[in-house]
Each structure stands twice: as C-alpha cells, then as structure tokens.
Design a protein around this motif. Structure first.
Motif, mmCIF file in Angstrom:
data_model
loop_
_atom_site.group_PDB
_atom_site.id
_atom_site.type_symbol
_atom_site.label_atom_id
_atom_site.label_comp_id
_atom_site.label_asym_id
_atom_site.label_seq_id
_atom_site.Cartn_x
_atom_site.Cartn_y
_atom_site.Cartn_z
ATOM 1 N N LYS A 10 -8.061 18.551 -7.516
ATOM 2 C CA LYS A 10 -8.887 19.748 -7.711
ATOM 3 C C LYS A 10 -8.095 20.832 -8.432
ATOM 4 O O LYS A 10 -8.605 21.485 -9.332
ATOM 5 N N LYS A 11 -6.828 21.020 -8.029
ATOM 6 C CA LYS A 11 -5.992 22.026 -8.670
ATOM 7 C C LYS A 11 -5.779 21.694 -10.154
ATOM 8 O O LYS A 11 -5.843 22.569 -11.017
ATOM 9 N N ARG A 16 -6.978 22.553 -15.884
ATOM 10 C CA ARG A 16 -7.532 22.079 -17.150
ATOM 11 C C ARG A 16 -8.686 22.964 -17.605
ATOM 12 O O ARG A 16 -8.804 23.286 -18.783
ATOM 13 N N LYS A 17 -9.519 23.338 -16.658
ATOM 14 C CA LYS A 17 -10.664 24.190 -16.967
ATOM 15 C C LYS A 17 -10.188 25.535 -17.507
ATOM 16 O O LYS A 17 -10.712 26.038 -18.510
ATOM 17 N N LYS A 18 -9.173 26.104 -16.874
ATOM 18 C CA LYS A 18 -8.621 27.380 -17.332
ATOM 19 C C LYS A 18 -8.022 27.241 -18.732
ATOM 20 O O LYS A 18 -8.194 28.109 -19.581
ATOM 21 N N LEU A 19 -7.294 26.129 -18.958
ATOM 22 C CA LEU A 19 -6.707 25.896 -20.282
ATOM 23 C C LEU A 19 -7.787 25.795 -21.349
ATOM 24 O O LEU A 19 -7.670 26.378 -22.430
ATOM 25 N N LYS A 20 -8.853 25.069 -21.021
ATOM 26 C CA LYS A 20 -9.943 24.928 -21.982
ATOM 27 C C LYS A 20 -10.586 26.268 -22.280
ATOM 28 O O LYS A 20 -10.893 26.587 -23.432
ATOM 29 N N GLN A 21 -10.779 27.065 -21.234
ATOM 30 C CA GLN A 21 -11.358 28.391 -21.440
ATOM 31 C C GLN A 21 -10.431 29.247 -22.293
ATOM 32 O O GLN A 21 -10.871 29.954 -23.194
ATOM 33 N N TYR A 22 -9.161 29.144 -21.996
ATOM 34 C CA TYR A 22 -8.186 29.927 -22.731
ATOM 35 C C TYR A 22 -8.170 29.534 -24.212
ATOM 36 O O TYR A 22 -8.172 30.382 -25.098
#
Length: 189
Positions: A10-11, A16-22
């Motif tokens: 989950k972490k 990964r989600k944060k990186l993609k958003q970034y």
C-alpha cells in the motif's frame, strides 16, 4: 500474505501515485503560464517534501530525459539536424611529428613516449610520412637513441641496405629511401 507485506504494498502504491501526480504536475507546469506555474510549484514542493532524496533524484532524471526528448522532437519537426560533432582525432603520423617537434623546440616540456618513437623508427625512411623538414630533426633525435632501440634500428637499416644493393632499382622513391638509410647508418654506426 502477512499484514506487513500488505502495508508495504500500500505504501509503495501511494508513493507511485504521488510520483505520477508529481510528474503530471511538472508536465503541466512546462506548458502553462507563469502564474499557474507558481501555484503548482507550491503544491509540488509540498509533495516533494514527502519524497525521499533518492525518489526526488530519480524523478528529476526522468523529467530531464523527457525534456531532452521533447527538444529533440521539436528540432526534428523544425528540420534542424541534431548530429553530434566529434572532434577530429589526430593520426599517428601527426602525433609522432608533433612529438618530434616538441622534442626539438620544447625539451623541458617534452616527455618520452614509446609509441611515438616506435612509429618514427618504423616510418623514418618513408618521405611521405616523415617529410625532409622532420627528417633532419629525427636525425638529431636518433643521436640520443640508446639500448635495444639503437641496435635494432642499425640492424634494420643494414638489412634494408643489403636489400637495395641486391635490387639495383633506379626508382626515385627507392633512391630517396636508400639515401635516408645511409644517413641513419652513418649516424648510428
């Protein structure tokens, strides 16, 4: 699966989600106006703080790679060639002649180089590779020749002389070569 593995996954998914958003925000930043860029940079810096140093570095590399790719694409579309110009490497003859010139003009800066000496000794009889201007300098250089290099040079010169004496050719190139061999033999014998 254990709970710790599930938590780790989950972490990782969150990261990964944060990186993609970034990455998405960075891409938008490049195409939007200055005011929007400032607002998003504030959001991006907040998210950057959550990323580790390694993750930030990886992300920056990806962005840099993408920017370069876009620049190349734009250059191709504009019809501008993107060929890398490599500096021309000097040939063996140019390097050897520069070595010889350095020996004669700057003896304090000159440094012995076995490969250059070997090239000079192999090609010293060829007028095209070692012009007369350099041959006179080479004769001075040969006076300091010592040891096995001197012995081998004399042996080769004597062998060449025997070969030319047997052939009796009147080719001007052979006569020039023969004259150079005589000069070397007179100097070293």
């Amino acid at each position: 699966m254990s709970k710790t593995n599930v938590e780790k996954k989950k972490k990782k998914a969150e990261k990964r989600k944060k990186l993609k958003q970034y990455v998405a925000q960075k891409g938008e930043m490049e195409s939007e106006t200055e005011s929007k860029k400032k607002k998003q940079s504030l959001q991006a810096t907040e998210e950057e703080e959550e990323l580790t140093a390694e993750e930030r570095r990886k992300l920056e590399r990806k962005l840099k790679k993408e920017r370069k790719k876009k620049e190349k694409q734009l250059m191709r579309e504009a019809g501008i060639s993107i060929k890398k110009v490599e500096p021309k490497k000097q040939s063996g003859s140019e390097l050897a002649l520069a070595y010889l010139t350095s020996w004669s003009e700057n003896p304090e800066e000159w440094k012995f180089q076995k490969t250059r000496q070997t090239w000079l000794l192999l090609h010293m009889y060829d007028k095209e590779k070692v012009p007369d201007k350099y041959f006179t300098i080479l004769l001075d250089y040969l006076q300091g020749l010592q040891g096995n290099a001197r012995d081998l040079t004399v042996q080769k010169a004597e062998a060449f002389m025997k070969e030319f004496d047997d052939s009796n050719a009147e080719d001007p190139n052979l006569l020039d070569k023969c004259e150079r061999i005589r000069q070397v033999l007179q100097l070293l014998s």
